[in-house]
Motif scaffolding. Structure first.
Motif, PDB file in Angstrom:
ATOM      1  N   ILE A   1       0.793  -1.209   0.104  1.00  0.00           N
ATOM      2  CA  ILE A   1      -0.016  -0.038  -0.166  1.00  0.00           C
ATOM      3  C   ILE A   1       0.840   1.080  -0.085  1.00  0.00           C
ATOM      4  N   ILE A   2       2.092   1.413   1.051  1.00  0.00           N
ATOM      5  CA  ILE A   2       2.841   2.299   1.021  1.00  0.00           C
ATOM      6  C   ILE A   2       3.401   2.491  -0.422  1.00  0.00           C
ATOM      7  N   VAL A   3       4.054   1.628  -1.233  1.00  0.00           N
ATOM      8  CA  VAL A   3       4.526   1.704  -2.371  1.00  0.00           C
ATOM      9  C   VAL A   3       3.787   2.075  -3.632  1.00  0.00           C
ATOM     10  N   ARG A   4       2.601   1.726  -3.373  1.00  0.00           N
ATOM     11  CA  ARG A   4       1.637   2.159  -4.422  1.00  0.00           C
ATOM     12  C   ARG A   4       1.316   3.741  -4.153  1.00  0.00           C
ATOM     13  N   CYS A   5       1.227   4.028  -3.007  1.00  0.00           N
ATOM     14  CA  CYS A   5       0.864   5.533  -2.535  1.00  0.00           C
ATOM     15  C   CYS A   5       2.033   6.423  -3.182  1.00  0.00           C
ATOM     16  N   ILE A   6       3.426   6.115  -3.074  1.00  0.00           N
ATOM     17  CA  ILE A   6       4.331   6.785  -3.222  1.00  0.00           C
ATOM     18  C   ILE A   6       4.480   6.729  -4.773  1.00  0.00           C
TER      19      ILE A   6
END
Length: 1055
Positions: free
Chosen positions: A996-1001
């Protein structure tokens, strides 16, 4: 004749198909599919099923249905193509296997440069059609574009097509390679941007392939597909690939009408690998077949599963087990999965995909299988080498991330996990190993079913309940079919196996039957207006916003009715011209009568609106009881007093049965319909009473012309019972009659039967008629005053101004002298007819105009917002702010306001990146992030801008459809942009997964690039430089590691 045929084709196109309609088709309906109760005596005539010879007509000759509309035609794939090699002697691409009939027919149409929609079952081979279109464009030295709904699918197709065609490029939000290739792969949003910007890529474009075009049903992004299909130039051929959907022909007809070019539909009749559906209750013999290969629900299998489950629960209850009263404990879950996987392995049902509709449960289920090992020694060795080679470009700390270590251990034992919380590179490793058969058991969420064709022998459902963001509900048929369709590998499995796990209870029979055998969701328009669309269309002027709306799938019915409206308008104009030449429009009284019509029409319109609110007030609801005197005007029954007999509800509207007087005992209520007939006698052009069937409005206006003079019957009068609505009630009279109204109704209905028609009225009915006659004559003579139930002071009406206006209009009508004109009724009839035609003309002009579009009011509201905020001027010319907003992919108003209000100008690159994450992060967090004072101030500024935009929208009646700002990842992004390793920022949050963090960034980087382009547009080099630095700061390490599908040293697994 062609016009008639066109209207016949469109007739009923938008009605929901019902079972009754289906049974009216050609009559060739299988008895197995009829869900009706047969009378006992009829059942004796119908032979039992086992003695009826099975003809299998559904396999060779499917049920006849509509196969052609004006712009769409469904090809018959039950007839093989015997001369395919003759028709296509030199194919643009060949395959090592024999093509199916549906593939051949689609290819023949591609050779003709036609538009094609392929709606086929999973694993049927839709990609063959896409590949042939790409091969044709390569032969023709033109360009082709392949679009997909998700970036991961684009990456996978890039790898596959690069191996097949060589010259292939990929364009996504954060990655571009070989952008001048003959075949370009991209997301649909990228293609839309190209069309708005007039990219040179479009010039020599021949084919566009829309994979998973049924994504048009997506509520958030479906409108993008409609925009692109409308914007594509006419010279481009369209190839659409879709899952099986009920309304392929309707959708194809819309595309064909939009492009003015017929679309050919090719559908498969059945799955290449049939499915068998089971329930698993947890015992060693706990698999129960409930849907066989032919798609028939087996009730006996369900009953047996239900009985076994109930027996298990009773046995466990004896020993104090609480299973069934709540969710299972982790230990119970682990036991069930361990036993179940062992059973699947023993029965050779692996590989299997276990769809688990929760990321947390996916991880938990995989962790529970600590003792399960599904791979051999050689497979373990290969997985180890492939995994290490795939992550070799990661930094050492990233290779030691808990998720990486845990997943490697699972994969070594043949178990995989696939959901949005998994790091993208790990998901790709799982996908590649799964395709090679090295992942024997894959726990996945619903998104895995949207990927490339990755079938398994078995599909498992951990649960059939899903949380859709609002409620926990059962899977829809389309969702279930999409996931269950992954079972069965073509050429490897005779049948695919689908198993629903019943851990606590067996779902209800109807619930299962509706989900498994229910009708998939039809393609429905999700078209909506966005500020970006409006600004782009104002800027490029390739098509107006009104044109875009009218050509949308949402407004297809409106578009298809235009020729009909045009024809009706011509007819009305001819009638107006004809009447004009035969009337006294230039006479002395025409204007006076016309003014009376206008006043009466306005009065009646206001009164109709006011009356519904007025009569809904509790005070008046209490007054409207049987026996109450009413003053009504209903069709030819003008200004009559009547006795209310009963209240009814017809189609959710209140209706009233009223006893009224009439001049002739034989008088019956005549229904003249809703519209006045305006025909003219063909012989002498004189109006005939037989041809003239008045509109109800005609009678109401005559009532006003008579100044509400009460109707009094002749000496020998009659009576009748009318059914009236609130529109027909002029006033509620204070007087009430004591009479048994039910007996009056019964007496009247009896005398409507032919053999009782000449019977005299009963005593109760005669008394009611006598009292009504006496009251009417007394009121008419002035002996008794006519008093109405007036508005109470405490009545809660929404608008008292309407009441005041009604009183003013009523006074004007009373003062009007037009009705004193000699021969008034005959003269007014001509005025009325002419005015009705004028109204009809205005209605048709409205229907032909953009103002009749369902989204037109919202369009005008959004234009007002853009004008007031300075994005466009009064002439809708795009201003600087509008040009900046056009650069944005999402949140166009928010980001533009932030840029032009200098919210970002005084911030450091890391702070800018952190603050912009408020626009892309959506997940709820359990803990609040720890922010610096600068970041807190920035968040407050962004919230203030969001509040101002929302207030502006609310001012013009627009419901805010924006996601609420979410600062939950601001701290994480700030630390990441400051250069901290990924393993350290993961310690800042324990409730947001790595993926989720990777996709957000990654999404954040796209936003930063948009702002950078906007800074260039407004001439702000300092802001542009900061955006570039912010992008560089976050674009590193594991977050932006190259996809395994796109990297040149692709470690594609191969045993």
């Amino acid at each position: 004749m062609s016009l008639i045929k066109q209207e016949e084709d469109l007739l009923g196109l938008w009605q929901e198909e019902t079972k009754e309609d289906e049974t009216k088709q050609t009559g060739k309906i299988s008895l197995q599919n009829l869900e009706v109760d047969i009378d006992a005596d009829v059942a004796e005539v119908v032979p039992k099923e086992d003695i009826i010879p099975v003809l299998k007509i559904t396999e060779s000759a499917p049920l006849k249905r509509q196969t052609q509309l004006q712009w769409a035609e469904e090809l018959d794939i039950s007839c093989p193509v015997t001369d395919f090699e003759k028709k296509v002697p030199t194919m643009a691409k060949t395959w090592s296997f024999e093509l199916d009939t549906f593939q051949k027919k689609a290819i023949l149409k591609l050779e003709e440069h036609a538009n094609v929609l392929v709606a086929a079952h999973t694993s049927a081979g839709k990609t063959v059609v896409a590949e042939y279109a790409i091969a044709l464009s390569k032969r023709h030295m033109t360009r082709s574009i392949y679009t997909s709904p998700i970036k991961a699918l684009s990456n996978q197709k890039y790898r596959d097509f690069r191996e097949t065609f060589g010259d292939v490029g990929l364009i996504t939000g954060d990655f571009q390679v070989n952008q001048t290739a003959q075949c370009l792969i991209m997301t649909t949003e990228i293609l839309r941007s190209m069309l708005y910007c007039g990219s040179e890529v479009i010039r020599d474009l021949e084919y566009v392939v829309f994979d998973e075009v049924h994504y048009l049903n997506d509520s958030e992004r479906g409108h993008v597909w409609e925009e692109v299909l409308i914007l594509l130039p006419d010279h481009v051929s369209i190839v659409m690939l879709s899952a099986t959907i009920p309304n392929t022909l309707d959708f194809a007809n819309w595309v064909g009408a939009t492009k003015k070019k017929k679309v050919y539909v090719v559908s498969t009749l059945k799955r290449p690998v049939p499915l068998q559906h089971y329930l698993y209750t947890g015992s060693k013999t706990g698999l129960f077949l409930i849907v066989e290969e032919a798609g028939k629900f087996i009730e006996s299998g369900y009953d047996l599963a239900h009985t076994v489950k109930q027996t298990q629960k009773k046995q466990k209850a004896k020993y104090g087990s609480k299973e069934g009263k709540a969710h299972l404990t982790p230990k119970q879950e682990a036991t069930i999965w361990t036993v179940f996987v062992a059973q699947l392995r023993k029965e050779d049902k692996l590989p299997a995909v276990a769809f688990t509709l929760s990321r947390h449960r996916c991880d938990q289920n995989a962790r529970n299988l600590t003792t399960v090992d599904l791979t051999t020694g050689s497979e373990k060795s290969f997985i180890h080498r492939f995994f290490n080679k795939s992550i070799q470009n990661l930094k050492e700390p990233d290779r030691a991330l808990p998720q990486v270590v845990a997943l490697q251990d699972l994969l070594m034992r043949g178990i995989g996990v696939h959901h949005s919380g998994i790091l993208p590179i790990l998901k790709e490793i799982v996908e590649m190993l799964f395709q090679e058969g090295l992942v024997k058991l894959l726990f996945a969420t619903e998104t895995f079913a949207m990927g490339v064709n990755m079938p398994a022998r078995t599909v498992l459902f951990d649960s059939i309940k899903k949380f859709d963001g609002c409620d926990v509900r059962t899977l829809l048929p389309a969702e279930y079919i999409q996931m269950a369709g992954r079972a069965g590998r073509r050429g490897l499995d005779k049948t695919g196996t689908v198993i629903i796990m019943c851990k606590v209870d067996v779902p209800g029979m109807k619930e299962l039957e509706n989900m498994m055998l229910g009708k998939p969701m039809s393609l429905e328009s999700k078209f909506r207006l966005t500020y970006s669309m409006i600004l782009n269309l104002f800027r490029v002027e390739m098509i107006s916003v009104e044109g875009m709306m009218s050509h949308s799938f949402k407004e297809f019915r409106h578009l298809s009715q235009q020729k009909k409206y045009e024809k009706e308008l011509e007819t009305v104009k001819e009638k107006m011209k004809e009447i004009s030449s035969n009337t006294q429009q230039q006479g002395l009284h025409w204007k006076s009568l016309s003014d009376f019509y206008d006043m009466a029409a306005e009065y009646l319109q206001l009164w109709s609106e006011f009356r519904k609110e007025f009569l809904a007030e509790p005070k008046y609801v209490k007054e409207l009881t049987p026996g109450r005197m009413l003053l009504i005007s209903h069709k030819e029954h003008i200004n009559k007093l009547g006795i209310l007999l009963s209240l009814e509800t017809i189609k959710k509207d209140r209706a009233f049965r009223v006893l009224v007087l009439c001049n002739d005992e034989k008088t019956r209520t005549v229904d003249y319909g809703d519209e006045i007939q305006l025909s003219v006698a063909s012989s002498d052009k004189e109006k005939s009473e037989e041809q003239y069937k008045p509109d109800p409005l005609w009678y109401k206006m005559l009532g006003l012309a008579n100044k509400k003079k009460i109707f009094v019957p002749d000496e020998v009068g009659g009576h009748t019972i009318l059914t009236v609505t609130t529109d027909d009630i002029i006033d509620i009279v204070k007087n009430k009659v004591s009479v048994d109204t039910n007996l009056v109704i019964q007496d009247w209905e009896k005398r409507q039967i032919s053999r009782f028609r000449d019977d005299p009225p009963g005593q109760t009915c005669s008394q009611a008629v006598q009292r009504l006659t006496e009251f009417t004559k007394n009121v008419s003579s002035g002996t008794v005053p006519l008093e109405f139930v007036g508005p109470a002071k405490d009545i809660h009406l929404k608008n008292f101004d309407v009441l005041q206006k009604l009183n003013d209009l009523e006074q004007k009508l009373n003062d009007c002298t037009s009705m004193n004109i000699a021969n008034f009724e005959q003269l007014f009839k001509e005025v009325f007819r002419c005015k009705q035609l004028e109204q009809k003309r205005e209605d048709l002009l409205y229907k032909k105009s953009p103002r009749s579009l369902s989204l037109y009011p919202e369009f005008k509201e959004r234009v007002c917002v853009l004008q007031e905020l300075g994005y466009i001027d009064k002439n809708n010319s795009v201003q600087l702010k509008g040009r900046v907003a056009c650069e944005m992919g999402n949140h166009e108003l928010m980001i533009t306001e932030m840029v032009l209000h200098c919210v970002l100008a005084d911030k450091q690159p890391a702070e800018i990146a952190a603050l912009l994450s408020c626009l892309v992060f959506q997940q709820k967090r359990k803990t609040e992030p720890v922010l610096t004072e600068t970041l807190k101030k920035g968040v407050r500024q962004i919230e203030e801008i969001a509040k101002n935009v929302e207030c502006m929208e609310r001012k013009y009646g627009i419901e805010s459809g924006h996601d609420k700002l979410n600062s939950g990842l601001v701290e994480v992004v700030y630390e990441w942009a400051q250069g901290k390793p990924f393993c350290e920022i993961m310690q800042l949050t324990d409730d947001v997964q790595e993926g989720i963090i990777v996709r957000c960034i990654q999404q954040l980087n796209e936003t930063l690039c948009d702002v950078k382009n906007a800074a260039h547009r407004i001439g702000d080099p300092a802001l542009k430089q900061k955006m570039q630095e912010a992008s560089d700061a976050i674009k590193r390490d594991i977050v932006f590691v190259a996809s395994l599908y796109t990297s040149e040293d692709n470690p594609k697994p191969s045993l």
